[in-house]
Design a protein around this motif. Structure first.
Motif, short mmCIF file in Angstrom:
data_model
loop_
_atom_site.label_atom_id
_atom_site.label_comp_id
_atom_site.label_asym_id
_atom_site.label_seq_id
_atom_site.Cartn_x
_atom_site.Cartn_y
_atom_site.Cartn_z
N TRP A 112 0.83 -1.21 0.00
CA TRP A 112 0.00 0.00 0.00
C TRP A 112 0.87 1.26 0.00
O TRP A 112 0.58 2.21 -0.73
CB TRP A 112 -0.95 0.00 1.19
CG TRP A 112 -2.24 -0.68 0.91
CD1 TRP A 112 -2.49 -2.04 0.94
CD2 TRP A 112 -3.46 -0.07 0.52
NE1 TRP A 112 -3.79 -2.29 0.61
CE2 TRP A 112 -4.42 -1.09 0.35
CE3 TRP A 112 -3.85 1.25 0.31
CZ2 TRP A 112 -5.73 -0.83 -0.02
CZ3 TRP A 112 -5.16 1.51 -0.05
CH2 TRP A 112 -6.08 0.48 -0.22
N ALA A 113 1.91 1.27 0.81
CA ALA A 113 2.79 2.44 0.86
C ALA A 113 3.41 2.69 -0.52
O ALA A 113 3.46 3.83 -1.00
CB ALA A 113 3.87 2.26 1.92
N LYS A 114 3.85 1.62 -1.18
CA LYS A 114 4.43 1.75 -2.53
C LYS A 114 3.39 2.24 -3.52
O LYS A 114 3.68 3.09 -4.37
CB LYS A 114 5.01 0.40 -2.99
CG LYS A 114 6.26 -0.01 -2.26
CD LYS A 114 6.73 -1.39 -2.71
CE LYS A 114 7.94 -1.84 -1.93
NZ LYS A 114 8.34 -3.22 -2.28
N GLY A 115 2.18 1.71 -3.44
CA GLY A 115 1.12 2.10 -4.36
C GLY A 115 0.70 3.55 -4.18
O GLY A 115 0.48 4.27 -5.17
N ILE A 116 0.58 3.97 -2.95
CA ILE A 116 0.21 5.35 -2.67
C ILE A 116 1.29 6.30 -3.18
O ILE A 116 1.00 7.34 -3.78
CB ILE A 116 -0.05 5.54 -1.16
CG1 ILE A 116 -1.31 4.77 -0.74
CG2 ILE A 116 -0.17 7.02 -0.80
CD1 ILE A 116 -1.46 4.61 0.76
N LYS A 117 2.53 5.92 -2.97
CA LYS A 117 3.65 6.72 -3.49
C LYS A 117 3.58 6.77 -5.02
O LYS A 117 3.72 7.84 -5.62
CB LYS A 117 4.98 6.12 -3.02
CG LYS A 117 6.23 6.66 -3.70
CD LYS A 117 6.51 8.09 -3.34
CE LYS A 117 7.85 8.53 -3.95
NZ LYS A 117 7.88 9.96 -4.18
#
Length: 145
Positions: A112-117
């Protein structure tokens, strides 16, 4: 962990878990973003506008002015912190983020952190590591279960 951070987690973990139930966003990610964006609930924006995520614009016509990328930008002013958490979730439900996270489990906080970034949420090149570090050092992933 600082006492203000611990207090923030204890106060807002329920808000984050409610958002996870509604939208599938990991509670750990929401909490970590709130911790960072609001300086553990101590930032001026969080104290004067209940805005824990630095969301710009107006909310029911309400806003406060603050300097960010430009001077005197409008930031949403909420009646309560719950509205801030709900609105933040709605931001993350936008197509620009969902195309990267729609198939991820709420337990995949790193994904999720990677996707949001990837969707452009943050400009910092260290965003993913920062979010994951806050999650792991405060054991926030336990709220994703």
């Amino acid at each position: 962990m600082s006492s203000s951070r611990q207090q923030y987690i204890e106060t807002y973990a329920e808000y984050a878990m409610l958002q996870m139930k509604r939208y599938g966003i990991p509670a750990s990610v929401t909490l970590a973003q709130g911790i960072i964006e609001s300086a553990n609930g101590q930032s001026t924006l969080s104290r004067t506008a209940n805005n824990h995520f630095g969301v710009k614009g107006t909310f029911n016509g309400e806003y406060v002015l603050a300097n960010d990328d430009k001077p005197n930008e409008k930031f949403k002013k909420y009646d309560n912190v719950g509205q801030s958490y709900e609105d933040h979730s709605k931001v993350l439900m936008a197509d620009r983020y969902q195309k990267y996270v729609k198939n991820l489990s709420p337990e995949d906080y790193r994904g999720w952190a990677k996707g949001i970034k990837a969707g452009g949420y943050a400009t910092s090149s260290n965003y993913v590591n920062t979010i994951c570090s806050v999650i792991e050092s405060n054991d926030l992933q336990k709220y994703d279960k």
